[in-house]
Structures are given as structure tokens and as C-alpha cells.
Design an enzyme around this catalytic site. Structure first.
Site, PDB file in Angstrom:
ATOM      1  N   GLY A  35       8.361 106.099 -18.072  1.00  0.00           N
ATOM      2  CA  GLY A  35       8.284 105.505 -19.267  1.00  0.00           C
ATOM      3  C   GLY A  35       9.378 104.389 -19.458  1.00  0.00           C
ATOM      4  N   CYS A  36       9.245 103.874 -20.667  1.00  0.00           N
ATOM      5  CA  CYS A  36       9.932 102.533 -20.885  1.00  0.00           C
ATOM      6  C   CYS A  36      11.470 102.821 -20.903  1.00  0.00           C
ATOM      7  CB  CYS A  36       9.245 101.873 -22.230  1.00  0.00           C
ATOM      8  SG  CYS A  36       9.014 102.978 -23.476  1.00  0.00           S
ATOM      9  N   TYR A  37      11.983 103.703 -21.821  1.00  0.00           N
ATOM     10  CA  TYR A  37      13.131 104.329 -22.150  1.00  0.00           C
ATOM     11  C   TYR A  37      13.766 104.560 -20.817  1.00  0.00           C
ATOM     12  CZ  TYR A  37      12.892 104.106 -27.221  1.00  0.00           C
ATOM     13  OH  TYR A  37      12.562 103.744 -28.552  1.00  0.00           O
TER      14      TYR A  37
ATOM     15  N   GLN B 100      14.841  95.251 -21.442  1.00  0.00           N
ATOM     16  CA  GLN B 100      13.733  94.849 -20.572  1.00  0.00           C
ATOM     17  C   GLN B 100      12.695  94.698 -21.692  1.00  0.00           C
ATOM     18  OE1 GLN B 100      12.376  98.407 -18.554  1.00  0.00           O
ATOM     19  NE2 GLN B 100      12.004  99.235 -20.396  1.00  0.00           N
TER      20      GLN B 100
ATOM     21  N   THR C  21      13.165 103.933 -17.716  1.00  0.00           N
ATOM     22  CA  THR C  21      13.374 102.791 -16.710  1.00  0.00           C
ATOM     23  C   THR C  21      14.787 102.016 -17.244  1.00  0.00           C
ATOM     24  OG1 THR C  21      11.060 102.401 -16.493  1.00  0.00           O
ATOM     25  CG2 THR C  21      12.667 100.610 -16.166  1.00  0.00           C
TER      26      THR C  21
END
Lengths: 355, 355, 355, 355
Positions: free
Chosen positions: A151-153, A321, A155
Site C-alpha cells: 500500500g502507498c501509506y 513519494q 511504503t
């Protein structure tokens, strides 16, 4: 050249995969699927692809499923629950699978079923899946057949905490107090390409809000990252609060920690620089330089800034990011590079777009 | 105090009516309806109304229809085709009707049916309806029972052309050549409060596009304004092209005309100033001052700038308004003020919000 | 590999040149100058360049001037008036010069001095300069030593009119009436990287306005394009009105024309497609597909849509580009490719960034 | 009617004061000053004020200083350090002073001089100044002659913590652990109306960043609020980190706390509702409703949401306000209302602008 397929190519991670893989020197996108847009050219949906790609969406019918098995790698840019239904057949056919949804992120079945409200259809395969964070799992990824793209968070959270947890493990003494506050902010593209009143321009712009206040699916993934991937010897409690920023791309995680006396004895700027010295996509900013999200726009780089205040006993880690690149499609390509023993940066060297 | 109702209060013109009428010293909003949100408080849908209004949405059932007939005025902030179904019963009960949709804008049944793709349900009432542009129709509005509140673009177009067409009629000679280009730009709220992929923040922001290129419903309304309201003695052909601007509110119409030799003999700055001297909501900017949309944000003012270049034979009229106020709800309140013989500016004096 | 220098690398066209040339397979950026930032690394000013470029800004002193003469090509991303002072020395040394400012755009000295309010310092060199629009001047560019890179608006205007003027010349009969309205809209980056109250976020966002109403420097350049580059046999009068859109990148020109009877006899969609069939960077959209600026974001492509309405006698040409790429730095790189006989698309193939 | 003056009316708090006071039924703005714009009409600088105000800026010369002494109240919407130079003369003349800058916020001279890097010119007056937070200091404000209008961030922080600190004092037991994280986000107008590269639209939009990472002037003001205004019996350490959101107006503070066992025993939702029951401008949202900044746009309301998670021992307080209204000019008017014994909500009742 390897042969790649993208299942579910009409979302934002889908088009980002098309954009990145179209420019990748060792990949040919041979198949693109979409239930809703079968028969349509991708560049009709996304005119930005005119002249870049002449792919046509296929339906996910038997013929397509058969064709997928001829590919070297299949990316799932689908909703949660799709990849796990296809993964067994593909891996049996020797195809590598990279799922950008959550089917193969959480190792705990109970967690998966609690947070995603569905039964996992291939729990045995889940055990063989590798969590696709190359900076942690490079070796395992080289052997992996199924990869759960993070998941983005998570990462930002896991990479923002990694040098700290590792040092704490190494020194076997608490360096930060148990409670970590991750106050995170995401651009709107993270919510996906969908018709939604809440995402209507006039509702979203010139506005800021928190969401997932009572609990967000990325929390168990962050906790798994700390406990299992980083094998933290000390319990760390995380308060994770995501917010929605009126911008298209970009993610900014502000990680607040309290230093113990032992923790204050460490030069965290130096420690982060050392820890990430060999990483192509992790940029630890020099002391006093602070990140903004545009500095990584459309790029696979993740930038980290450290602010240490021993007088107040505070350590703040700021992580940025592009949520669609390092937070999704770019990381998937990076994983693919590792899985196929390509140079890890192949196809991912483009400079961020500023302004 | 008069008693007002708003039918269809969940859209952007609906909430704007609630905002304006809640502060109006001579109006009590006694009824608010919504099919989809019946039983819900308005301030649950719009938390900005907490402390401002404690209205609850009613369904549009028999009881509500009966209650509407007890009101003095009913505003329809509904899709096209709703007001015309209720208007007969209401006007028979002596209730004044202001429709913010298109049911009572076009006098030509053929035009209505062509552009809105539906049969008009009360053509006889349509003949009695008054086009709600107070700067043109003040006298008729004072007697009106049914008012068709103008479209947002036509408001800018007709008011931007009025002094020119009137002078041309007066002098009985062509002052501008026949072809007028109206290149218009609108904020996204003009598209309404709806779940829509095309209006998703990530699709709309940092982006600009034209729409309605082959023909927009506001074109016949602009043409009607020139031919019937302003009774132009000369034929004027209009090219109307609307665009979508990544901003919430605001409308900017750039009106391009070619001057004839006679037209070049007129001081248009002076002419516009004279023509609108008594109008509270029309602000002709001084020579050399050019408008921006934020200068009218959340206000009922419409500002006009004139650029005349006799050497090149060009006349450019720039018109700005807030599409939700002078372009919709504010104009409706202004119409109401005229219809009930209130001071025309009542409830409409608030300053624009800048920045 | 050729050796390139960028003079004035701290503006938006400067960083865009760094971004594009850093990824160009046949170019090495060997020199980067800035008066204000001499001695500073470029990636300190633009952290997005960390890991992309380790260039350091040089002052424009004697040593640098000498070093410039060793380069193969020098790009001037400076204010108007800088390149013309260096051009003679450079071309004498055999260095090719591409000026992104206006010093070599207008062939008419009088026009240059009128619109830019300065004396031209090398009028004789100006005569040898080539206007850098490869789609018109490809052959001349192959031989050029000095190139005036076009303004952003003129690029859209001239390319949007080229097939029409050429066909009109060919048929030797008026196809469009004399008056052309170019209603153009630009993102804010077009105003440059500068401290300015008018460009402050809180002044610019959620706002729309026109500027340059009484006359913009790009008008004579558009007129030169029609009269001299396209050698129009008929006089065409242009009304050019630029507007500022609250978006970072992107330019949208709406070109309004009236067709003559002869003009209505031509299928302009087909004509544009034929005219631009071999052009890598000109995309004539299929009938009924209309452009938005994001479809070219960060790309060198320019997209054109045609709307022809013979009933009303109207022809509308819509043109989009990224003002910093095809409108500036990308076009400069395209020119360089032509000047050095590289494949014209080298370094310019990246897909637009959507969303 | 009282007579008011605004010193320094060209900034965003200045125009907001003009907007609010122009509509205030008991105030006449009799004087408006600006060094840079003396002699200019306010509506030339802010065309949004055309038809609202015909004030002309005066220089701050002797004549103006004399005229100021005839007013009932003088607002300073100036940079830090201006009000303290005029305050003595004004208060001696019986004029009430409200400073929207920082001259009278911090009671500690040392703190003022450390954070604002200047010597205080009237330390004796500072002792008599009242911190202008009506919800805490209503009684003192009724008697005050000099009011230090709070900073925007401290307003959210102190009002977000007030019920907690007060309850902790009352129970004389720790309810929250000592460390409080205030992760705050502001719209760009908070940085003021200025020419600045960092605030340029193309630098700021589609971007998110933190600032003041090593220490922000509002931190000592928040600490003073906790220690002196709320007289916290327990030490509370605050980590305050502000961020810049690409939006014009709006402030969102996410306050993260850890509950003690005693703290978990309290129903904080109820406690906040009770604590603010009589406050016109404090809206405690119902359980489960979360705020967004637009819900207070252009309004003096501040909304608070409570999220209590006893299982994890977490208490999160989310606070939103319009930084220019409750965070600046609106609060100043509210203070004035209290100081002159007007109804506290006079001139401050307008609904927020949504969308």
C-alpha cells in the site's frame, strides 16, 4: 524482452503501469484487460496514450485467461479480491504475479478478512507471497512468484521507520518510546479513478480533511511491517491518521516519535544516510533540507528528511513519494526488475516533473 | 416576512439559495424538499449550515405539495422538467414560482423540445412566464407569477451585449458586424453536485478543456436574448464555445466583436457606463481595469470591462460573475425581490470573498 | 555525444531543458550558468534533480564564455536581450545557438524594438536566424546556426492555422474570412519562475482572468507566422486574447474562424490529418474527440481538434500543448535534433503524465 | 455606531477586516492606512470592494495619527512591531487597540524577543494586554484596552485542548500523557499577501510540504495558552509541526494524545459538547461527523471533532477554522464586540461559502 500483461488497466495504477512499461527496454505489454472497456483501445480512454500505445482492452474471458498463462508476468491493477482468484492458475503455469491490490499484502488471514471483509480464496498461496518492498525483501523477491505490492501509506511508513527499528534491534535497547504518530497526507488520485460525489472537484478542491479516523486498512499493514518485516524487538504502538490533500499526486507522511535517552545519543541523519546508502530510489535529504511532494512527482524516488531535537526529545521523519509511482505502479515495476534480475532502475530513471 | 420553499435543495444552487435566503430579512424558508434525502437535516448534508439552518428535507409527496401551495414563493432548484409539472397547481393557488432550471427560459416550444429532449407539459403557462433578468425585464417581473431564471452563460452574454444591441437599434445602423464570438469559461460547480468520473478532482484539476463544442443548450437562450429580449433589428450570428476551468466558482465570458465604421464612432466605455448607471449589480469597470472571477466570488455582482480598438476595428467585452450567484441563486433572489416589491438588493449585499 | 550548455538554468524553461537533456542519449550537458546562483548545485535549487544531475551553476564570466565556445550547442533560457549579446561570438566559434527568448523570433527589427522596448544588438545575425518551428522550417533548421525558439502561443496559433492557410494559398481563393479570433489560455508556469504578488497562489488559484488585452508580444509573432512563414496570399486579421488558467502547465488555444462558401466545401478534418500525417509531434484527434491540456502534460506532443459547422459557416480549431515542452524546452530539443541530424524524436518520447 | 480604524489595510487580514466591518451594523470604518498605497482607493487594490467601500488609504503621518486618536477602536493589521509603537498614545487617548500581529500575544518579554527578534517597545503596556480569545478571556476582554489577537494555529490548539486541560485540572489527575502532537495544516493565505517565489502558484499548487520544522513562533504561544491561560497543573510537552496545503483559506489541526487510564474513563465527546455548549462560534460536531475546512470557509465558526479509542488509548481532536476569520479578522471583530458590549455575534453571522 519479457512478455507482460496488465489486468484491469483502466484505473490510475493501470494507466501508470502502461506509461512506465511502454518505456521499459526489456518489457513488451502483450495483454491489457478490462471488463468494462473490452474492445476499446486504451488511447480512447486515455488520449494521453495516443502515439504511445495501441493496445486494446480484452475481456477477462477464457481466451484471455489462457493468453495470460503465456506471459512472463501479470500485473493486477484491479480491486481487492481479483488477483487471488487468478493467482493459482498463473503460478502453476510459471507466470509471475504482481498484485497492486491487497490480496497478498497481509500475511494474517484474520487481518485480511477483518479489514477487507472477504474470505481469502488461496490461503496456501498467500504463505508463499512476498511483500514487495525491495528495500527490505530484495532477496526474497528474486525468488518470488507472487508479490503483494505494498500500500502507498505503508511504503512511506515502513521505509521511514526501518533504520530506527533496525538500530533499536541491533542495540537491543529502546531508542524511541512506544507510541509513534504517523500523520499522513495523500493526493486525491490515491482514491482511484471513479465517479464519486466526495471526489467531485467542487467538493475536494480548496478543502482539507482527515478520513479513516477510526481505522484504515493500511494500519495493519504498517503494523505487520514493523513487527514481522522489521522484526521489532519492542512493541510499538502506531496512531495512523490519513488526510486528503487537494492535489493530484503525492504523499507526505509526518512521523512523530519521542526519543529515549539512548535514542538521543544517535545521530539519526547519519544513520539514515548510512542505512540507505546503496538504495537507488531512497534519497535521504541533507540536514536542513525539507521535502515537498512535487520533488518526486511522476518519479519512483522516495525522499526522507530527518529532524532530531534532543532538547525536546523529539525525532521527526518526513517522507514523500508519488503515491502512484513508488506508492504503486513504479514499485511494481521495481519489483518486476528484481524478480527478473534486471537492473533495478530499468525504466524508472525519468526525472520528476517540476513545476 | 414571506414564506418560501425550495424544491430540490441538495444541489449547489439549492445550498446557495439556503445560504442567501437564510440571511434575507424578509424571507422565511418554510419548506425544503429532496427526493433522495427526505427526512435528513440539511446540515447533515452540508455541515457548513450547522448553526445557520435547522431545516429538514421533505419528500415531494402529497402533503408537501399541499404545503407548497401555502407558500408565497417556490424556488425550483431541480433538474430540467420538474418545475413545469408543479407550476400549474402552484400558480393556481396564487404561489409565485421561480425555476432555476430551463423549463421556463425558452419561449419557443420547438427550441425547448429540441435542446432538452422532452415535451413541455404546460405550454400555455410558458407563454405567461417571464425571463428572469431584472436588468431587462424588471417591469414584467413585478407582475410575474412564473419566472424562468436565466442560464449562467446567457446572463453574461445578454448583459454583455445589451448596451450594444440597444444602441444599434436606436441608431438603426449596424455598429458591429454580424458575427459575434462568445468564448466562455466556467468553474466546475456549474456542472452541478454529482458523482461523475469526468468531474473527479484528479481528472479536472491542472487541466483545461472545451465542451459543448457542437452545440450547447445555452446558445438558443443567448439567441433568444438578442432577438426577442433585445429585439435586435439586425441579425447577429453567435459562435458560443464554453470551456471548463479548474476552479470552483466563477464565469468569464470573452465577447469578441468587429466594429463597423459607425460602431467605431461610439465611445463604448461611456456607453456601457451610462447604460448601467442605475443598476446595483452591474459594475462597469473603469477604462483599463480588467476583471477576474474572484472579484465577484460569492457575490451577486457582475462586472464588465470594455476594450475598444478602433485601429483594428475590434470591440472586446469581458464579463465576470459568480455562476452560482448572479448566474443562478442570487439572480433568483433578485427576481424574488422584484416580484415582491422588496428593495432589489435585499439579502444580496455581502461583499465578495477575497482571497 | 554532443556537448551542450544551458545559459540561465534557474527558470522553468531552464529546469525543463535540464530534465529533457539529462535523458537525451546523444547529449551531455557540460555547462549550466546562472548569475544569481553561481556556485550552487542545480539540485539544491531544484531538489527534484537530486540523483538526476550533479551540475553546478557557473557565473557568466569570461571563463564561462570561453567554455561556451567549446560546446556544440548553447541554449539560452534567459530573459529577452541576453542571447543576442552572446550570439556573434558563439556562432563565430562554430557553436549553434538556440534562444528560448524572443531575440531571434521577429524578423522585423521595428517590431522587435516596438514590442520588446530594446535595440537589437546584432541585426545582421537576425537575418540568418531561423524560426524554430520544425513543422514549417525543417530544412532551414538543418542548416541553421541561430534558432529563435517560438513563443508558446504562436506555436499553437501557427500550427493550428497552417493547413488552412496553405490550402487557401493552393486554391488561391479565400476559404476563411479575414478575421480570426484566437482566444488562448495558459497555465501559470508560462509567467516564469518569479516572486510576484500577481502570481501568489492565493491571488491566482480559484480565479480566471484575461491579460494582455490591449496587445501582447506574441501577436506580431503570430502575424509574422501567417504572413511570412505561411506566406498567406490573403490578408488575415487576428484578434489574440490570452487568459491565465489556474493550472501549472498547459496551453489551450481556441481558434474561431468563419468559413467562406469555398471553405465550407473542404473536409477540414481530412485536410488536417493529411497535412500532419508525417509529423511525430502533431496529433490530429479523430472527429468528435476533443482535447484537454493534461493529455499533453510534460510531453512534446501538440494535439489539434477540428470542429466544422457548415450550416453556421464556422470552423473551430482547438490546439493544446504543454507550454513548457512543445511551447518551449521540448521544441528547443526538437530543433536541436534537426540541427544535428538526430532522429527528431530523440529524448522526446516520454508519455504524458496522467493523471 | 462606533468609529473604527484599520492600520495596514492592504494585507489579507486587512481586506478581511474591511469586508467584515463594512457589514457590521454598529461600526463605521473611518480611517484606513497603508504606507505603500497612501492616496489610493481600497477598491483599486481590491476590485472586489467596488460598491462595498469607498475608503481611501491614508499614510501613517501625523495627521493620521491624530485622527486615529479620535476613533473608538484601532485594528492593527500590520507586521509584527508596528502596533507596539502606537499603542501608548492611542490608549492614553482612550482608544481601544486590537493588534492582529504578535506584539501583545506573548506575555513573556524573553519569549517575544527570542522568537520575533526585536525589543519590545512598551513592556509595561504588555502587562495590561489581554489575549484575545473570547472563549477563555471574555471577562477580561470586556475591560481591555489592548488586545493581542491570537495567532491562527494557537487558536485551534488552545480551543482544541481547553476542555481536556480544564478537566484534568478539575480532577487533579493526569488524563492525557505529557506529550501532545499537534500536526497542523494551513492554507496559503496564512503566509500573507506578498510577492514571493515560494508562494508562486506554480511552486505551491499540486504540492504539499511541512515548514517551521525546527521551531515555529506559534509554539511558545500554544505553550503559554496551556500553561498560563488554561493553568495546566501538569506539564504538557507539545510537538507542533505546521504544513502548507494548496488551498487559499482553511486551517486543520490534528491533535494527537495518549489517554491515561483515568482519561479513558471520560466521555470526551460529551465533555467537549458540555464545555462549549454556550459558545456561538464553537461547534462540536456529533460523534462520527468529521470536519473539512470548507465547512467554515469565510465564517467565524471553528468546528471540533473528537475521536476517542480507549482500546488503543488514543484521543484525537480535529479542529478546523478559516485562518483569516476565526484565525484572524473574525476573531478580532468578535473581540471588539466583547470590548464594546455588543452582541458577540454581531456582523459575524454569515454562512460559510460552500462549494
Amino acid at each position: 524482452m519479457i512478455s507482460a500483461a496488465i489486468v484491469g488497466g483502466t484505473g490510475y495504477t493501470g494507466i501508470e503501469l502502461i506509461r512506465l512499461l511502454s518505456a521499459h527496454p526489456k518489457v513488451s505489454i502483450d495483454l491489457l484487460t478490462s471488463r468494462s472497456e473490452a474492445g476499446t483501445r486504451a488511447d480512447e480512454i486515455f488520449p494521453s496514450l495516443r502515439g504511445i500505445s495501441d493496445l486494446v482492452f480484452s475481456d477477462l474471458g477464457d481466451e484471455t485467461l489462457y493468453a495470460l498463462q503465456k506471459c512472463d508476468v501479470v500485473f493486477f491493477a484491479t480491486p481487492h479480491g481479483v488477483a487471488m482468484k487468478q493467482a493459482a492458475a498463473l503460478t502453476q503455469a510459471g507466470v509471475k504475479v504482481i498484485d497492486l491490490a491487497a490480496d497478498f499484502r497481509l500475511q494474517s488471514l484474520a487481518d485480511f478478512e477483518h479489514w477487507y471483509q472477504q474470505t481469502h480464496s488461496c490461503p496456501e498461496l498467500l504463505k508463499t507471497a512476498v511483500y514487495g518492498l525491495p528495500e527490505l525483501n530484495r532477496d526474497k523477491l528474486a525468488e518470488a512468484f507472487i508479490v503483494g505490492n505494498p500500500g502507498c501509506y505503508p511504503t512511506t511508513a515502513i521505509l521511514g521507520l526501518k533504520p530506527i527499528i533496525e538500530m533499536q534491534n541491533k542495540q537491543a535497547v529502546r531508542l524511541i518510546e512506544s507510541r509513534i504518530v504517523i500523520d499522513a497526507k495523500s493526493g486525491v488520485s490515491g482514491a482511484g479513478r471513479q465517479a464519486s460525489l466526495a471526489l467531485n472537484y467542487a467538493e475536494t478542491t480548496d478543502n482539507f480533511k482527515a478520513y479513516g479516523i477510526g481505522g484504515h486498512r493500511h494500519l495493519p499493514e504498517i503494523e505487520q511491517g514493523i513487527e514481522q518485516l522489521l522484526v521489532s524487538q519492542f512493541s510499538q504502538q502506531v496512531r495512523f491518521l490519513p488526510h486528503l490533500v487537494p492535489m493530484i499526486r503525492g504523499m507526505f507522511s509526518s512521523i512523530h516519535m519521542a526519543l529515549t535517552e539512548a535514542g538521543a545519543g544517535i545521530d539519526w541523519q547519519q544513520e539514515f544516510e548510512d542505512s540507505y546508502a546503496g538504495e537507488a530510489f531512497i534519497d535521504v535529504l541533507p540536514h536542513g533540507v525539507y521535502p515537498d511532494t512535487r520533488s518526486v512527482r511522476a518519479s519512483n524516488r522516495l525522499r526522507i528528511a530527518i529532524h532530531q531535537d534532543n532538547e525536546r526529545g523529539e525525532l521527526t521523519v518526513l517522507v514523500v513519494q508519488d503515491n502512484l509511482v513508488k506508492g504503486a505502479a513504479g514499485q511494481a515495476v521495481q519489483n518486476m526488475n528484481v524478480m527478473f534480475a534486471f537492473d533495478e532502475t530499468l525504466g524508472l530513471n525519468a526525472a520528476p516533473i517540476v513545476p
